[in-house]
Write a protein that holds these residues in place. Structure first.
Motif, mmCIF file in Angstrom:
data_model
loop_
_atom_site.group_PDB
_atom_site.id
_atom_site.type_symbol
_atom_site.label_atom_id
_atom_site.label_comp_id
_atom_site.label_asym_id
_atom_site.label_seq_id
_atom_site.Cartn_x
_atom_site.Cartn_y
_atom_site.Cartn_z
ATOM 1 N N ALA A 29 0.837 -1.213 0.000
ATOM 2 C CA ALA A 29 0.000 0.000 0.000
ATOM 3 C C ALA A 29 0.864 1.253 0.000
ATOM 4 N N SER A 30 1.927 1.236 0.780
ATOM 5 C CA SER A 30 2.835 2.384 0.823
ATOM 6 C C SER A 30 3.483 2.594 -0.538
ATOM 7 N N GLY A 31 3.891 1.523 -1.170
ATOM 8 C CA GLY A 31 4.490 1.618 -2.503
ATOM 9 C C GLY A 31 3.505 2.166 -3.515
ATOM 10 N N PHE A 32 2.245 1.744 -3.413
ATOM 11 C CA PHE A 32 1.242 2.235 -4.361
ATOM 12 C C PHE A 32 0.962 3.722 -4.143
ATOM 13 N N MET A 33 0.901 4.158 -2.909
ATOM 14 C CA MET A 33 0.571 5.557 -2.629
ATOM 15 C C MET A 33 1.748 6.498 -2.898
ATOM 16 N N HIS A 34 2.953 5.974 -2.841
ATOM 17 C CA HIS A 34 4.133 6.828 -2.916
ATOM 18 C C HIS A 34 4.215 7.705 -4.176
ATOM 19 N N PRO A 35 3.997 7.197 -5.374
ATOM 20 C CA PRO A 35 4.104 8.065 -6.554
ATOM 21 C C PRO A 35 3.112 9.237 -6.551
ATOM 22 N N PHE A 36 2.015 9.093 -5.831
ATOM 23 C CA PHE A 36 1.025 10.163 -5.769
ATOM 24 C C PHE A 36 1.398 11.225 -4.736
ATOM 25 N N SER A 37 2.459 10.980 -3.963
ATOM 26 C CA SER A 37 2.783 11.865 -2.842
ATOM 27 C C SER A 37 3.732 13.005 -3.199
ATOM 28 N N GLY A 38 4.190 13.073 -4.416
ATOM 29 C CA GLY A 38 5.121 14.144 -4.761
ATOM 30 C C GLY A 38 4.953 14.625 -6.183
ATOM 31 N N LEU A 39 5.074 15.922 -6.357
ATOM 32 C CA LEU A 39 4.940 16.510 -7.689
ATOM 33 C C LEU A 39 5.989 15.997 -8.658
ATOM 34 N N ASP A 40 7.185 15.684 -8.161
ATOM 35 C CA ASP A 40 8.224 15.204 -9.074
ATOM 36 C C ASP A 40 7.774 13.945 -9.799
ATOM 37 N N HIS A 41 7.133 13.032 -9.079
ATOM 38 C CA HIS A 41 6.646 11.804 -9.716
ATOM 39 C C HIS A 41 5.438 12.074 -10.597
ATOM 40 N N VAL A 42 4.483 12.797 -10.067
ATOM 41 C CA VAL A 42 3.248 13.038 -10.810
ATOM 42 C C VAL A 42 3.548 13.757 -12.129
ATOM 43 N N VAL A 43 4.364 14.796 -12.061
ATOM 44 C CA VAL A 43 4.700 15.549 -13.279
ATOM 45 C C VAL A 43 5.421 14.665 -14.287
ATOM 46 N N ALA A 44 6.441 13.942 -13.835
ATOM 47 C CA ALA A 44 7.220 13.112 -14.763
ATOM 48 C C ALA A 44 6.354 12.054 -15.433
ATOM 49 N N MET A 45 5.565 11.353 -14.641
ATOM 50 C CA MET A 45 4.791 10.242 -15.187
ATOM 51 C C MET A 45 3.644 10.717 -16.074
ATOM 52 N N LEU A 46 2.962 11.776 -15.664
ATOM 53 C CA LEU A 46 1.916 12.325 -16.529
ATOM 54 C C LEU A 46 2.512 12.841 -17.834
ATOM 55 N N ALA A 47 3.631 13.556 -17.726
ATOM 56 C CA ALA A 47 4.252 14.110 -18.930
ATOM 57 C C ALA A 47 4.695 13.010 -19.894
ATOM 58 N N VAL A 48 5.302 11.953 -19.376
ATOM 59 C CA VAL A 48 5.723 10.855 -20.249
ATOM 60 C C VAL A 48 4.504 10.229 -20.929
ATOM 61 N N GLY A 49 3.412 10.064 -20.192
ATOM 62 C CA GLY A 49 2.195 9.521 -20.787
ATOM 63 C C GLY A 49 1.621 10.423 -21.866
ATOM 64 N N VAL A 50 1.557 11.720 -21.584
ATOM 65 C CA VAL A 50 1.035 12.669 -22.574
ATOM 66 C C VAL A 50 1.925 12.678 -23.810
ATOM 67 N N TRP A 51 3.236 12.669 -23.594
ATOM 68 C CA TRP A 51 4.184 12.653 -24.708
ATOM 69 C C TRP A 51 3.996 11.393 -25.555
#
Length: 186
Positions: A29-51
């Protein structure tokens, strides 16, 4: 349209800018929630998906798959003790660069695009692999983290496909770039 805007705002405004303070409870559960806990992850992953959404058909999934592979490779490096002093800067720079690729509508050959995505992901993976406490369950955390990363990448793909009409995906790129740039001062 308002629901999409609220969803995007909720995803882009986590309470913590960087998601690497450590992992007190490093299970699934901690591993699953972790990427949602910081802008660095959210921005990178969303941007790669959009790209990646600019690619045709099933090939659009190659870039997120390369990102996931890079994340796993980086995690292994981090678990092995590789921890460069510039790691947080590299994570932030990768988020910023991924957002710029969306903003500038950069088109690269598919293989190069996948390689760039994997290179970005390696830094994120190193950060998480290196920070897992010795007593934690690294496999459980990794499974959760990879699953959440896949969700964010898929959300980025969906946003990219939805916004491709006209130049709206570039507006999203502008917003992601501004958020990523703010991480340098967070």
């Amino acid at each position: 349209m308002k629901r999409r805007t609220l969803l995007l705002a909720a995803l882009l405004l986590p309470a913590v800018a960087h998601a690497h303070p450590g992992h007190a409870d490093a299970g699934l559960a901690s591993g699953f929630m972790h990427p949602f806990s910081g802008l660095d992850h959210v921005v990178a992953m969303l941007a790669v998906g959009v790209w990646a959404a600019r690619n045709a058909g099933m090939t659009r999934w190659l870039v997120p798959a390369a990102f996931l592979a890079g994340m796993v490779a980086g995690g292994v490096l981090g678990l092995g003790g590789f921890l460069p002093s510039f790691l947080e800067s590299a994570v932030t720079a990768s988020a910023f660069a991924a957002a710029l690729l969306v903003l500038l509508a950069v088109r690269l050959p598919l293989g190069l695009q996948a390689s760039v995505a994997a290179a970005f992901a390696i830094w994120h993976g190193i950060a998480h692999g290196a920070e897992l406490p010795a007593a934690a369950a690294p496999l459980d955390f990794a499974v959760g983290f990879i699953a959440a990363t896949g969700v964010l990448l898929a959300l980025g793909l969906a946003l990219g496909r939805m916004l491709q009409r006209g130049e709206r995906d570039r507006w999203l790129g502008a917003g992601l770039t501004a958020l990523a740039a703010s991480l340098f001062w967070a």
